[in-house]
Design a protein around this motif. Structure first.
Motif, PDB file in Angstrom:
ATOM      1  N   ARG A 104       0.972  -1.281   0.108  1.00 49.79           N
ATOM      2  CA  ARG A 104       0.101   0.057  -0.078  1.00 49.79           C
ATOM      3  C   ARG A 104       0.886   1.399   0.058  1.00 49.79           C
ATOM      4  N   GLU A 125      -1.662  -1.205  -3.941  1.00 48.18           N
ATOM      5  CA  GLU A 125      -2.844  -0.266  -3.748  1.00 48.18           C
ATOM      6  C   GLU A 125      -2.689   0.996  -3.397  1.00 48.18           C
ATOM      7  N   ASN A 141      -6.684   0.876   7.196  1.00 47.09           N
ATOM      8  CA  ASN A 141      -7.635  -0.415   7.174  1.00 47.09           C
ATOM      9  C   ASN A 141      -6.895  -1.758   6.807  1.00 47.09           C
ATOM     10  N   ASP A 143      -6.269  -5.292   6.001  1.00 44.00           N
ATOM     11  CA  ASP A 143      -6.526  -6.366   4.602  1.00 44.00           C
ATOM     12  C   ASP A 143      -5.632  -7.640   4.935  1.00 44.00           C
TER      13      ASP A 143
END
Length: 349
Positions: A104, A125, A141, A143
């Motif tokens: 990310r 991401e 968040n 994941d």
């Protein structure tokens, strides 16, 4: 012969132009316009007569000790050296992110992060910055596939900073390692080195290519807790730092007074740049790095880049899909910046 299918789909990272020396005013790759500390040059000259026929220390221990002393770290075991901070980033992706697992990163930011994930056949991401270059809450968040998060701080192209208190909260909330890429931290008002001792999942990368004036040497390092340093050392290239780069970096990090003086000079020039660009109606994002991100209401950023290049001035034109484009200008000497600002004024006349 074909490479792996995943590599056929990737877009390679495109570094800034590197023309032959002397032909351009070079303000496109965030190098220090001033030469390195005299002590570094002296150390390199002496090292050139040294044991170049021998392999270097694979752990660069002389540098690790000097870095721990200069930065106030508990000891050299908190440091891992690399062939530029890009080598450190590669080691981290190699170590943490497997095929089809997720990396990310914020957007816009350093595009190399995506390239490193692509090489691993991993997924990446992008989490868009909000207005004002703030991170949204879902940046943390959880994941099931998330294995690593990169956060450049100060960020490029914006030069903006996420406060250490918020980064501490992000590290606490994430289920995976958080890498704070501090390539430009020497120009900022804060950094996250102290947080490494508080969070075992927080890692900080640094480089000598910016403030220390050693982009041509290729040296960077990681600060993390010793257990993690030991594990990452087992997957790096055997001799990832050469003898001369270790000598140069060891000398450079011991010259903190020189660093403070040069950084203060560049900050003053940065302030002048921001003021001049604002007077020319650019929207200038306040920077804590050694560059300025500027967008003009008339657009024409590509045309401005081409005009400056035609007049022997290199800046960085950057276009981010779904976000916008602009001009990133490295902080040069006062004379270089005066010439650049004069040509920008001429373009808009």
């Amino acid at each position: 012969m074909d490479l792996r299918p995943a590599l056929a789909k990737m877009l390679p990272y495109a570094p800034g132009e590197q023309p032959p020396p002397g032909k351009f005013i070079k303000l496109n790759t965030n190098e220090n316009p001033y030469p390195p500390a005299p002590a570094v040059v002296s150390a390199l000259q002496e090292a050139a007569t040294g044991p170049l026929n021998r392999y270097p220390d694979p752990m660069a221990n002389a540098f690790r000790r000097a870095a721990a002393d200069a930065l106030g770290l508990p000891g050299p075991e908190w440091v891992l050296a690399g062939n530029g901070s890009d080598d450190i980033l590669t080691i981290l992706v190699r170590g943490f992110v497997g095929e089809q697992e997720k990396l990310r990163l914020p957007y816009p930011s350093y595009i190399l992060y995506r390239t490193l994930a692509d090489i691993q056949a991993a997924n990446w991401e992008q989490i868009h910055f909000l207005d004002g270059w703030h991170l949204p809450t879902h940046f943390t968040n959880a994941d099931d596939d998330l294995r690593l998060v990169f956060l450049p701080n100060p960020n490029s192209p914006s030069g903006t900073v996420v406060a250490p208190e918020q980064i501490s909260e992000i590290a606490s909330a994430l289920p995976c390692p958080l890498v704070v890429d501090e390539a430009y931290a020497d120009f900022a008002d804060s950094n996250c080195l102290d947080l490494v001792q508080k969070h075992d999942n927080l890692l900080v990368t640094r480089t000598f290519s910016k403030a220390y004036g050693l982009a041509g040497i290729r040296f960077g390092f990681l600060v993390a807790q010793p257990a993690l340093i030991n594990r990452l050392a087992s997957i790096k290239d055997s001799y990832n730092c050469d003898y001369l780069s270790i000598v140069a970096a060891t000398a450079a990090i011991s010259q903190q007074d020189w660093l403070t003086e040069v950084v203060a000079k560049l900050k003053q020039t940065r302030q002048r740049m921001e003021q001049r660009l604002t007077e020319m109606d650019f929207h200038v994002t306040p920077s804590q790095a050694n560059f300025v991100w500027a967008q003009h209401p008339q657009g024409q950023h590509q045309e401005l880049y081409d005009f400056l290049k035609k007049n022997q001035i290199l800046v960085r034109y950057m276009d981010f899909p779904d976000w916008g484009d602009g001009i990133r200008i490295s902080v040069g000497t006062d004379q270089q910046i005066d010439a650049c600002m004069m040509m920008i004024e001429r373009f808009f006349q």
